[in-house]
Design a protein around this motif. Structure first.
Motif, PDB file in Angstrom:
ATOM      1  N   ILE A 421       1.030  -1.372  -0.137  1.00 22.45           N
ATOM      2  CA  ILE A 421       0.080   0.194  -0.151  1.00 22.45           C
ATOM      3  C   ILE A 421       0.893   1.228   0.011  1.00 22.45           C
ATOM      4  N   MET A 422       0.508   2.054  -0.956  1.00 22.97           N
ATOM      5  CA  MET A 422       1.370   3.958  -0.576  1.00 22.97           C
ATOM      6  C   MET A 422      -0.181   4.637  -1.123  1.00 22.97           C
ATOM      7  N   TRP A 423       0.876   5.542  -0.777  1.00 26.68           N
ATOM      8  CA  TRP A 423       0.707   7.389  -1.430  1.00 26.68           C
ATOM      9  C   TRP A 423       1.566   8.013  -2.053  1.00 26.68           C
ATOM     10  N   MET A 424       0.629   8.386  -3.615  1.00 32.61           N
ATOM     11  CA  MET A 424       1.144   9.170  -4.034  1.00 32.61           C
ATOM     12  C   MET A 424       0.409   9.772  -5.287  1.00 32.61           C
ATOM     13  N   PRO A 425       1.161  10.736  -5.391  1.00 33.69           N
ATOM     14  CA  PRO A 425       0.212  11.538  -7.244  1.00 33.69           C
ATOM     15  C   PRO A 425      -0.429  10.255  -7.703  1.00 33.69           C
ATOM     16  N   SER A 426      -1.292  10.056  -8.586  1.00 32.09           N
ATOM     17  CA  SER A 426      -1.425   9.474  -9.887  1.00 32.09           C
ATOM     18  C   SER A 426      -0.724   9.302 -10.641  1.00 32.09           C
ATOM     19  N   GLN A 427      -0.154  10.878 -10.859  1.00 38.43           N
ATOM     20  CA  GLN A 427       1.225  10.479 -12.053  1.00 38.43           C
ATOM     21  C   GLN A 427       2.009  10.455 -11.850  1.00 38.43           C
ATOM     22  N   GLU A 428       2.733  10.731 -10.564  1.00 34.66           N
ATOM     23  CA  GLU A 428       3.895   9.766  -9.750  1.00 34.66           C
ATOM     24  C   GLU A 428       3.827   7.886 -10.098  1.00 34.66           C
ATOM     25  N   PHE A 429       2.544   7.052  -9.486  1.00 33.33           N
ATOM     26  CA  PHE A 429       2.571   6.032  -9.445  1.00 33.33           C
ATOM     27  C   PHE A 429       2.527   5.806 -11.265  1.00 33.33           C
ATOM     28  N   ASN A 430       2.260   6.278 -11.897  1.00 27.57           N
ATOM     29  CA  ASN A 430       2.576   5.058 -12.937  1.00 27.57           C
ATOM     30  C   ASN A 430       3.780   5.287 -12.705  1.00 27.57           C
ATOM     31  N   LEU A 431       4.941   6.304 -12.749  1.00 28.30           N
ATOM     32  CA  LEU A 431       6.204   5.815 -13.930  1.00 28.30           C
ATOM     33  C   LEU A 431       6.257   4.939 -12.591  1.00 28.30           C
ATOM     34  N   PHE A 432       6.022   4.959 -11.190  1.00 23.06           N
ATOM     35  CA  PHE A 432       6.626   4.181 -10.153  1.00 23.06           C
ATOM     36  C   PHE A 432       6.609   2.594 -10.978  1.00 23.06           C
ATOM     37  N   GLU A 433       5.307   2.402 -11.035  1.00 25.03           N
ATOM     38  CA  GLU A 433       5.242   1.423 -11.276  1.00 25.03           C
ATOM     39  C   GLU A 433       4.943   0.744 -12.820  1.00 25.03           C
ATOM     40  N   ILE A 434       5.996   2.058 -13.490  1.00 21.56           N
ATOM     41  CA  ILE A 434       6.480   1.072 -15.030  1.00 21.56           C
ATOM     42  C   ILE A 434       8.028   1.143 -14.043  1.00 21.56           C
ATOM     43  N   GLU A 435       8.958   1.643 -13.358  1.00 27.39           N
ATOM     44  CA  GLU A 435       9.997   1.583 -13.130  1.00 27.39           C
ATOM     45  C   GLU A 435       9.929   0.234 -12.296  1.00 27.39           C
ATOM     46  N   ILE A 436       9.085  -0.481 -11.036  1.00 30.98           N
ATOM     47  CA  ILE A 436       9.218  -1.552 -10.524  1.00 30.98           C
ATOM     48  C   ILE A 436       9.654  -2.984 -11.658  1.00 30.98           C
ATOM     49  N   GLU A 437       8.212  -2.734 -12.529  1.00 28.48           N
ATOM     50  CA  GLU A 437       8.506  -4.349 -13.872  1.00 28.48           C
ATOM     51  C   GLU A 437       9.675  -4.015 -14.418  1.00 28.48           C
ATOM     52  N   SER A 438      10.394  -2.997 -14.824  1.00 32.28           N
ATOM     53  CA  SER A 438      11.842  -2.460 -15.761  1.00 32.28           C
ATOM     54  C   SER A 438      12.636  -2.996 -13.981  1.00 32.28           C
ATOM     55  N   ILE A 439      12.510  -3.403 -13.346  1.00 26.12           N
ATOM     56  CA  ILE A 439      13.677  -3.369 -12.289  1.00 26.12           C
ATOM     57  C   ILE A 439      13.147  -4.998 -12.377  1.00 26.12           C
ATOM     58  N   ILE A 440      12.143  -4.936 -12.184  1.00 22.51           N
ATOM     59  CA  ILE A 440      12.186  -6.701 -11.846  1.00 22.51           C
ATOM     60  C   ILE A 440      12.071  -7.448 -13.355  1.00 22.51           C
ATOM     61  N   ARG A 441      11.734  -6.690 -14.484  1.00 27.18           N
ATOM     62  CA  ARG A 441      11.903  -7.623 -15.923  1.00 27.18           C
ATOM     63  C   ARG A 441      13.064  -8.114 -16.183  1.00 27.18           C
ATOM     64  N   LYS A 442      13.950  -7.925 -15.412  1.00 26.88           N
ATOM     65  CA  LYS A 442      15.985  -8.024 -15.543  1.00 26.88           C
ATOM     66  C   LYS A 442      16.235  -9.388 -14.954  1.00 26.88           C
ATOM     67  N   TYR A 443      15.381  -9.792 -13.746  1.00 24.45           N
ATOM     68  CA  TYR A 443      15.447 -11.073 -13.228  1.00 24.45           C
ATOM     69  C   TYR A 443      14.610 -11.694 -13.835  1.00 24.45           C
ATOM     70  N   VAL A 444      13.907 -11.664 -14.577  1.00 24.59           N
ATOM     71  CA  VAL A 444      12.909 -12.726 -14.466  1.00 24.59           C
ATOM     72  C   VAL A 444      12.943 -13.361 -15.969  1.00 24.59           C
ATOM     73  N   ILE A 445      13.684 -12.761 -16.967  1.00 28.62           N
ATOM     74  CA  ILE A 445      13.782 -12.911 -18.245  1.00 28.62           C
ATOM     75  C   ILE A 445      14.867 -13.938 -17.963  1.00 28.62           C
ATOM     76  N   LYS A 446      15.547 -15.126 -18.191  1.00 26.95           N
ATOM     77  CA  LYS A 446      16.429 -16.224 -17.943  1.00 26.95           C
ATOM     78  C   LYS A 446      17.365 -15.818 -18.890  1.00 26.95           C
ATOM     79  N   GLY A 447      18.814 -15.791 -18.690  1.00 31.65           N
ATOM     80  CA  GLY A 447      20.082 -15.820 -19.039  1.00 31.65           C
ATOM     81  C   GLY A 447      20.280 -14.269 -19.299  1.00 31.65           C
ATOM     82  N   SER A 448      19.687 -13.337 -18.498  1.00 26.77           N
ATOM     83  CA  SER A 448      20.180 -12.073 -18.166  1.00 26.77           C
ATOM     84  C   SER A 448      21.437 -11.884 -17.204  1.00 26.77           C
ATOM     85  N   LYS A 449      21.808 -10.946 -17.574  1.00 28.30           N
ATOM     86  CA  LYS A 449      23.406 -10.985 -16.784  1.00 28.30           C
ATOM     87  C   LYS A 449      23.570  -9.950 -15.610  1.00 28.30           C
ATOM     88  N   PHE A 450      23.904  -9.970 -14.942  1.00 28.30           N
ATOM     89  CA  PHE A 450      23.430  -8.643 -13.585  1.00 28.30           C
ATOM     90  C   PHE A 450      24.557  -8.204 -12.940  1.00 28.30           C
TER      91      PHE A 450
END
Length: 450
Positions: A421-450
């Motif tokens: 649960i979080m409290w944000m302006p809607s504009q900020e939340f949309n960007l935050f959600e995109i960043e979360i998905e972007s960070i996670i995606r690197k780890y979910v895609i097999k074969g990625s290097k970190f």
């Protein structure tokens, strides 16, 4: 983000009264509150909603039954029937007056479905919990308020407001679980509360070894100012454990030790939100989180200790590192900060009454609270566990600060994931959600290097 409630609704107050302990010889005394009870971090109200669906075992008259049980449980929790008082030095204490707990019974002109998943707190939701005006003096505010709301479908919502100075979240859940036991016919609570705050009284020694648990970071003075939005609204994200396992497997080789789910999600939030805010890279940002230190004392505090046992831990880093380093870097900082809360450090801040962390100092700094292990999901008023648990936090303007995050169990199943649960302006939340998905995606895609 999940769906929110579908419509507005009205709440009619049926009755409000003071519920006193059922025994007439309730103690009359003044109780000491520890420095942990008086720290700035807890000078606030602790509000939450517990939602119960209609079922075969649901109470026929929830408010009446809970009110009767409240009178019985207050025999053991009698300080809650008293009042807070401020001493000449500004510290708070509890005067056990026996006046009673404010209890409110209310009817809602709709079914529970009107609440949706309680992720967006609409103005009408404030009717579910009686709240004193923010400018009321402490002497005029009850340490606890309980409101039971009946819905047309047969379900009900128990809304509770505690003054955080009296006890912490675990203490609140202990009380509610004891209240539930009384509703179910128990003679006394299975875990009786221990009110002995003198266990955390300052030692009569001169302390020279206070060591800050903050990471020492060299940085320029803060020059960043947050964007101006009209309001922050409550949002949520569900992070399932299967996805988080991919992240954990990806960062474990670079972690000092086994990392917890809390540390991983905290690092995700820290990195994603810092990227969204576009803070100058030379400045520092922090992530603060409450740590339950009951077991950190030597010896540990006894089971049932009902006072505040939380200390704020504050991890710091330079913005450049937060947004460019791998998650393992942030996890290690968070882990190191948690480990710094030793018995020596905690005792030192109690002895000196120094709480150096100002968690509300800057909107760039994140505040986390993990509610998953407080015990609210075990509060049973005879019909089982609540189907939803929701914090109810508004500031003086009715708007939440946009740097707060609360971790809850996933609403479907406890073992399914984490609801943030979080409290944000809607504009900020949309960007935050995109960043979360972007960070996670690197780890979910097999074969990625970190």
């Amino acid at each position: 983000m999940e769906k929110s409630g579908l419509a507005e609704f009205k709440v009619e107050i049926v009755e409000s009264c003071l519920v006193q302990p059922c025994l007439p010889d309730s103690p009359r005394s003044t109780l000491y509150l520890s420095n942990l009870d008086n720290q700035p971090l807890v000078r606030m109200a602790f509000n939450t909603l517990l939602v119960y669906e209609a079922c075969e075992n649901v109470l026929p008259h929830p408010a009446k039954t809970i009110r009767e049980a409240l009178s019985k449980v207050l025999v053991y929790y009698y300080p809650l029937a008293g009042r807070l008082r401020k001493k000449e030095d500004g510290k708070l204490q509890v005067e056990c007056t026996g006046e009673g707990v404010l209890f409110v019974e209310a009817m809602v002109d709709n079914s529970l479905s009107v609440l949706g998943d309680l992720d967006q707190l609409k103005p009408s939701f404030k009717q579910l919990l009686f709240r004193f005006p923010f400018d009321n003096a402490l002497e005029d505010v009850h340490p606890m308020v309980l409101q039971v709301n009946h819905f047309t479908c047969g379900g009900f919502v128990v809304a509770v407001s505690f003054n955080h100075c009296v006890c912490d979240g675990r203490g609140v859940s202990h009380f509610l679980k004891s209240l539930g036991e009384m509703v179910r016919g128990h003679v006394k609570p299975s875990l009786e509360p221990i009110w002995d705050r003198e266990l955390l009284k300052p030692r009569n020694i001169l302390v020279h070894d206070l060591v800050s648990n903050e990471e020492k970071i060299e940085c320029k003075p803060h020059s960043w100012t947050p964007p101006v939005y009209k309001e922050s609204i409550q949002m949520s994200l569900i992070l399932d454990f299967e996805t988080l396992k991919y992240v954990k497997d990806g960062i474990m080789p670079k972690c000092f030790d086994i990392c917890t789910t809390f540390e991983i999600v905290a690092a995700l939030i820290w990195q994603a939100r810092t990227k969204v805010l576009e803070i100058p890279h030379t400045e520092s940002v922090s992530i603060s989180f409450a740590v339950d230190v009951r077991r950190s004392f030597s010896p540990p505090l006894p089971n049932g200790y009902n006072g505040n046992c939380i200390v704020a831990a504050c991890a710091k880093a330079i913005v450049q590192d937060v947004i460019t380093q791998p998650l393992s870097y942030l996890v290690n900082i968070i882990k190191k900060t948690k480990m710094s809360l030793t018995n020596k450090y905690i005792r030192s801040i109690i002895d000196t009454d120094q709480f150096p962390l100002d968690v509300h100092s800057n909107q760039a700094n994140i505040i986390l609270t993990d509610w998953r292990w407080l015990g609210f999901s075990d509060v049973d008023f005879g019909s089982g566990s609540p189907v939803n648990i929701c914090p109810m936090h508004w500031n003086e303007n009715g708007i939440n600060a946009s740097n707060g995050f609360i971790f809850l169990h996933s609403p479907e199943r406890k073992d399914n994931g984490i609801k943030v649960i979080m409290w944000m302006p809607s504009q900020e939340f949309n960007l935050f959600e995109i960043e979360i998905e972007s960070i996670i995606r690197k780890y979910v895609i097999k074969g990625s290097k970190f």
